[in-house]
Design an enzyme around this catalytic site. Structure first.
Site, PDB file in Angstrom:
ATOM      1  N   HIS A 161      28.226 -25.044 115.630  1.00 57.55           N
ATOM      2  CA  HIS A 161      29.617 -25.493 115.527  1.00 57.55           C
ATOM      3  C   HIS A 161      29.972 -26.321 116.758  1.00 57.55           C
ATOM      4  CE1 HIS A 161      33.965 -25.403 114.925  1.00 57.55           C
ATOM      5  NE2 HIS A 161      33.677 -25.097 113.680  1.00 57.55           N
TER       6      HIS A 161
ATOM      7  N   ASP B 285      30.623 -21.548 106.882  1.00 51.68           N
ATOM      8  CA  ASP B 285      29.927 -21.927 105.638  1.00 51.68           C
ATOM      9  C   ASP B 285      28.740 -21.037 105.310  1.00 51.68           C
ATOM     10  OD1 ASP B 285      30.741 -25.136 106.725  1.00 51.68           O
ATOM     11  OD2 ASP B 285      31.496 -24.242 104.887  1.00 51.68           O
TER      12      ASP B 285
HETATM   13  C1  SDX Z   1      32.445 -26.946 109.494  1.00 51.10           C
HETATM   14  O1  SDX Z   1      34.896 -28.740 113.369  1.00 51.10           O
HETATM   15  C2  SDX Z   1      35.244 -27.742 112.612  1.00 51.10           C
HETATM   16  O2  SDX Z   1      36.109 -26.966 112.919  1.00 51.10           O
HETATM   17  C3  SDX Z   1      34.487 -27.652 111.285  1.00 51.10           C
HETATM   18  C4  SDX Z   1      34.725 -26.422 110.447  1.00 51.10           C
HETATM   19  C5  SDX Z   1      36.145 -26.373 109.915  1.00 51.10           C
HETATM   20  O3  SDX Z   1      36.624 -25.261 109.632  1.00 51.10           O
HETATM   21  O4  SDX Z   1      36.728 -27.457 109.686  1.00 51.10           O
HETATM   22  O5  SDX Z   1      34.454 -25.264 111.190  1.00 51.10           O
HETATM   23  C6  SDX Z   1      33.822 -26.431 109.213  1.00 51.10           C
HETATM   24  O6  SDX Z   1      32.212 -28.118 109.344  1.00 51.10           O
HETATM   25  C7  SDX Z   1      31.403 -25.992 110.010  1.00 51.10           C
HETATM   26  C8  SDX Z   1      30.045 -26.686 110.318  1.00 51.10           C
HETATM   27  C9  SDX Z   1      29.261 -26.839 109.020  1.00 51.10           C
HETATM   28  N1  SDX Z   1      28.033 -27.613 109.246  1.00 51.10           N
HETATM   29  C10 SDX Z   1      26.824 -27.065 109.256  1.00 51.10           C
HETATM   30  O7  SDX Z   1      26.607 -25.854 109.130  1.00 51.10           O
HETATM   31  C11 SDX Z   1      25.669 -28.068 109.412  1.00 51.10           C
HETATM   32  C12 SDX Z   1      24.656 -27.527 110.441  1.00 51.10           C
HETATM   33  N2  SDX Z   1      25.272 -27.546 111.767  1.00 51.10           N
HETATM   34  C13 SDX Z   1      25.042 -28.704 112.586  1.00 51.10           C
HETATM   35  O8  SDX Z   1      24.707 -29.895 111.994  1.00 51.10           O
HETATM   36  C14 SDX Z   1      25.884 -28.760 113.852  1.00 51.10           C
HETATM   37  O9  SDX Z   1      25.837 -27.532 114.423  1.00 51.10           O
HETATM   38  C15 SDX Z   1      27.323 -29.246 113.739  1.00 51.10           C
HETATM   39  C16 SDX Z   1      27.440 -30.521 113.004  1.00 51.10           C
HETATM   40  C17 SDX Z   1      28.158 -28.205 113.044  1.00 51.10           C
HETATM   41  C18 SDX Z   1      27.859 -29.427 115.155  1.00 51.10           C
HETATM   42  O10 SDX Z   1      27.145 -30.463 115.720  1.00 51.10           O
HETATM   43  P1  SDX Z   1      27.382 -30.925 117.252  1.00 51.10           P
HETATM   44  O11 SDX Z   1      28.522 -30.207 117.859  1.00 51.10           O
HETATM   45  O12 SDX Z   1      27.409 -32.427 117.254  1.00 51.10           O
HETATM   46  O13 SDX Z   1      26.132 -30.379 117.999  1.00 51.10           O
HETATM   47  P2  SDX Z   1      24.778 -31.173 118.182  1.00 51.10           P
HETATM   48  O14 SDX Z   1      24.355 -31.787 116.890  1.00 51.10           O
HETATM   49  O15 SDX Z   1      24.912 -32.046 119.379  1.00 51.10           O
HETATM   50  O16 SDX Z   1      23.727 -29.976 118.487  1.00 51.10           O
HETATM   51  C19 SDX Z   1      23.516 -29.514 119.819  1.00 51.10           C
HETATM   52  C20 SDX Z   1      22.082 -28.985 119.818  1.00 51.10           C
HETATM   53  C21 SDX Z   1      21.058 -30.036 119.340  1.00 51.10           C
HETATM   54  O17 SDX Z   1      19.821 -29.676 119.915  1.00 51.10           O
HETATM   55  P3  SDX Z   1      19.283 -30.523 121.225  1.00 51.10           P
HETATM   56  O18 SDX Z   1      19.337 -31.992 120.878  1.00 51.10           O
HETATM   57  O19 SDX Z   1      20.258 -30.146 122.346  1.00 51.10           O
HETATM   58  O20 SDX Z   1      17.875 -30.021 121.454  1.00 51.10           O
HETATM   59  O21 SDX Z   1      21.970 -27.898 118.879  1.00 51.10           O
HETATM   60  C22 SDX Z   1      21.064 -28.273 117.826  1.00 51.10           C
HETATM   61  C23 SDX Z   1      20.956 -29.783 117.871  1.00 51.10           C
HETATM   62  O22 SDX Z   1      19.704 -30.204 117.330  1.00 51.10           O
HETATM   63  N3  SDX Z   1      21.661 -27.798 116.573  1.00 51.10           N
HETATM   64  C24 SDX Z   1      20.979 -27.258 115.559  1.00 51.10           C
HETATM   65  C25 SDX Z   1      21.932 -26.894 114.596  1.00 51.10           C
HETATM   66  N4  SDX Z   1      23.162 -27.233 115.023  1.00 51.10           N
HETATM   67  C26 SDX Z   1      22.987 -27.810 116.248  1.00 51.10           C
HETATM   68  N5  SDX Z   1      19.650 -27.044 115.379  1.00 51.10           N
HETATM   69  C27 SDX Z   1      19.289 -26.454 114.222  1.00 51.10           C
HETATM   70  N6  SDX Z   1      20.148 -26.062 113.247  1.00 51.10           N
HETATM   71  C28 SDX Z   1      21.482 -26.266 113.404  1.00 51.10           C
HETATM   72  N7  SDX Z   1      22.331 -25.879 112.448  1.00 51.10           N
END
Ligand code: SDX
Length: 437
Positions: A310, A368
């Site tokens: 998140h 989710d």
């Molecule tokens: C919602 O914003 C809100 O409030 C949203 C929400 C709402 O109520 O409106 O809460 C609803 O959208 C929840 C999120 C649903 N999405 C997912 O479950 C998709 C999977 N999650 C990710 O794609 C990610 O965690 C996000 C999109 C939710 C957040 O992305 P960020 O904040 O841009 O974080 P990032 O992509 O920069 O990740 C930081 C690190 C990275 O690794 P490094 O490059 O530092 O090595 O964490 C890793 C990412 O690769 N990472 C994950 C991951 N989420 C982040 N690695 C594996 N699996 C994951 N799910």
């Protein structure tokens, strides 16, 4: 909006000169540097892809603390609201800022019942969508079309907030249920005046002339809880979209339609459907979820463990905790024991939360991760899960659009950029072009 100005200043030194910028502080102690005069003072702008460090507005609707896992709507803890309220009560709270009195709730509920129908010409729209059309695409199109049928709601939007909010909340519920019936090739089921908001939705979804739907109070209670938990979440991608589009003085329906499109994304509201597809794939392959954890950790693999991580929560998403328990309760109330997908989800969570990769990045289950287990138990198909998210988020979107519309600080949203393209070069007439211009 009480401006939380302090007498503190941020000092920055640029090109040998020191500049001061005001510090503002929120009700819960969040601190910000007010950079509205930055470019005028210094000629500099800030750059913050994804707005990870940038506040777009002051808001009094929802407070969340990602470090402590706190979520409050209008000052009330999400745990209390999910435990004690109906979705209609919480929708009123988000839109008006106060929990409704019995009289206010009766009036709001009566409006929801009165506005439940959509124009019969809109019902025929469904006949023109292909059977495989995405329910989110249908929802966004139909909501945008509402302003053609109810123009009075676009001329003086804030003259009657209750009617504006009730009309949208009620008609979107009907549109969602009708779109499901149409994709099933079944006759639509019209709303009933004698059913509550959630019971009416379930009845419109699952009742049929040959198989009457039996309302299960526990399922209705679970749907209320699900919609409450999705009610608002401050400046997430889709809510920020509603505010940005609305800042151009676009009517509520078109602004909400844009928010629905943003929510559709698999990184945002589309994740609940992707979680279910991931769990079903794991189950179909014999339950081997470790492969998915390794894929998620592989920097060369774009796969993300959907339902995890998140932008704001760096600890448990409080909604995920509530939904995990609710999924157990709903399955038990429906005499479903040992649901394989719930068992896989719980094991996946347990293993991931012990894995250094997830621990180091503060990756926890989000809203989710468990919601789809409950929707599926209710009989709602996976391609409708994000529509359910939109139904829950609607009061939050309406509240934010109204707050933006009413805020004297609101200006049309128009970010700056840092240009990295080609510098000025001479024009090349067509006859002299080589394809490298
Ligand atoms: C919602 O914003 C809100 O409030 C949203 C929400 C709402 O109520 O409106 O809460 C609803 O959208 C929840 C999120 C649903 N999405 C997912 O479950 C998709 C999977 N999650 C990710 O794609 C990610 O965690 C996000 C999109 C939710 C957040 O992305 P960020 O904040 O841009 O974080 P990032 O992509 O920069 O990740 C930081 C690190 C990275 O690794 P490094 O490059 O530092 O090595 O964490 C890793 C990412 O690769 N990472 C994950 C991951 N989420 C982040 N690695 C594996 N699996 C994951 N799910």
């Amino acid at each position: 909006m009480s401006d939380m100005q302090t007498d503190k200043k941020a000092k920055i030194e640029l090109d040998g000169k020191v500049f001061e910028l005001p510090i503002i502080e929120g009700m819960e102690g969040e601190k910000a540097i007010d950079i509205r005069s930055l470019r005028a003072q210094t000629g500099y702008i800030t750059l913050d892809s994804g707005y990870m460090n940038t506040g777009s507005c002051r808001s009094g609707i929802t407070f969340l603390d990602g470090e402590r896992g706190i979520l409050q709507y209008r000052g009330y803890a999400i745990e209390e609201l999910a435990e004690h309220c109906t979705f209609v009560e919480v929708a009123y709270l988000l839109v008006h800022g106060n929990l409704p009195t019995p009289a206010q709730l009766r009036n709001f509920s009566e409006m929801l019942g009165r506005f439940a129908m959509i124009h019969e010409d809109m019902v025929h729209f469904f006949d023109r969508f292909p059977p495989y059309a995405s329910p989110m695409s249908i929802l966004s199109s139909m909501v945008n079309s509402l302003c053609n049928f109810y123009p009075e709601m676009t001329e003086n939007p804030l003259d009657n907030i209750d009617a504006m909010a009730a009309r949208l909340l009620s008609k979107v519920r009907t549109i969602a249920a009708f779109s499901y019936k149409k994709t099933m090739g079944h006759p639509v089921v019209y709303p009933r005046h004698d059913l509550s908001y959630c019971a009416n939705f379930l009845n419109m979804m699952f009742d049929s002339p040959v198989a009457p739907y039996e309302i299960n109070d526990k399922v209705v209670a679970a749907l209320n809880k699900l919609l409450i938990l999705h009610g608002d979440h401050e400046q997430n991608c889709s809510t920020s979209t509603v505010r940005l589009v609305g800042s151009a003085r676009v009517n509520l329906y078109a602004s909400i339609s844009a928010g629905i499109s943003a929510l559709w994304g698999p990184l945002h509201g589309g994740a609940n459907q992707a979680v279910m597809e991931m769990l079903e794939t794991i189950h179909a392959e014999g339950g081997g979820y470790r492969k998915f954890i390794e894929k998620a950790k592989d920097p060369n693999d774009p796969f993300r463990l959907v339902g995890f991580g998140h932008r704001v929560y760096k600890t448990h998403d409080p909604r995920s905790r509530i939904l995990k328990q609710a999924s157990e309760d709903v399955l038990a109330s429906m005499n479903v024991v040992d649901d394989p997908l719930l068992e896989i989800a719980k094991e996946l969570e347990e293993v991931a939360l012990r894995d250094d990769y997830f621990i180091e990045r503060n990756l926890y289950p989000n809203v989710d991760f468990y919601s789809g287990i409950i929707y599926r138990a209710m009989g709602i198909p996976a391609n409708m899960f994000t529509v359910m998210f939109a139904l829950g988020r609607l009061p939050g979107w309406i509240a934010h659009w109204m707050e933006m519309w009413n805020d004297p600080d609101t200006r049309i949203g128009r970010p700056r950029q840092i240009y990295v393209g080609p510098q000025l070069k001479p024009f090349v007439p067509m006859a002299e072009r080589t394809g490298n211009e």
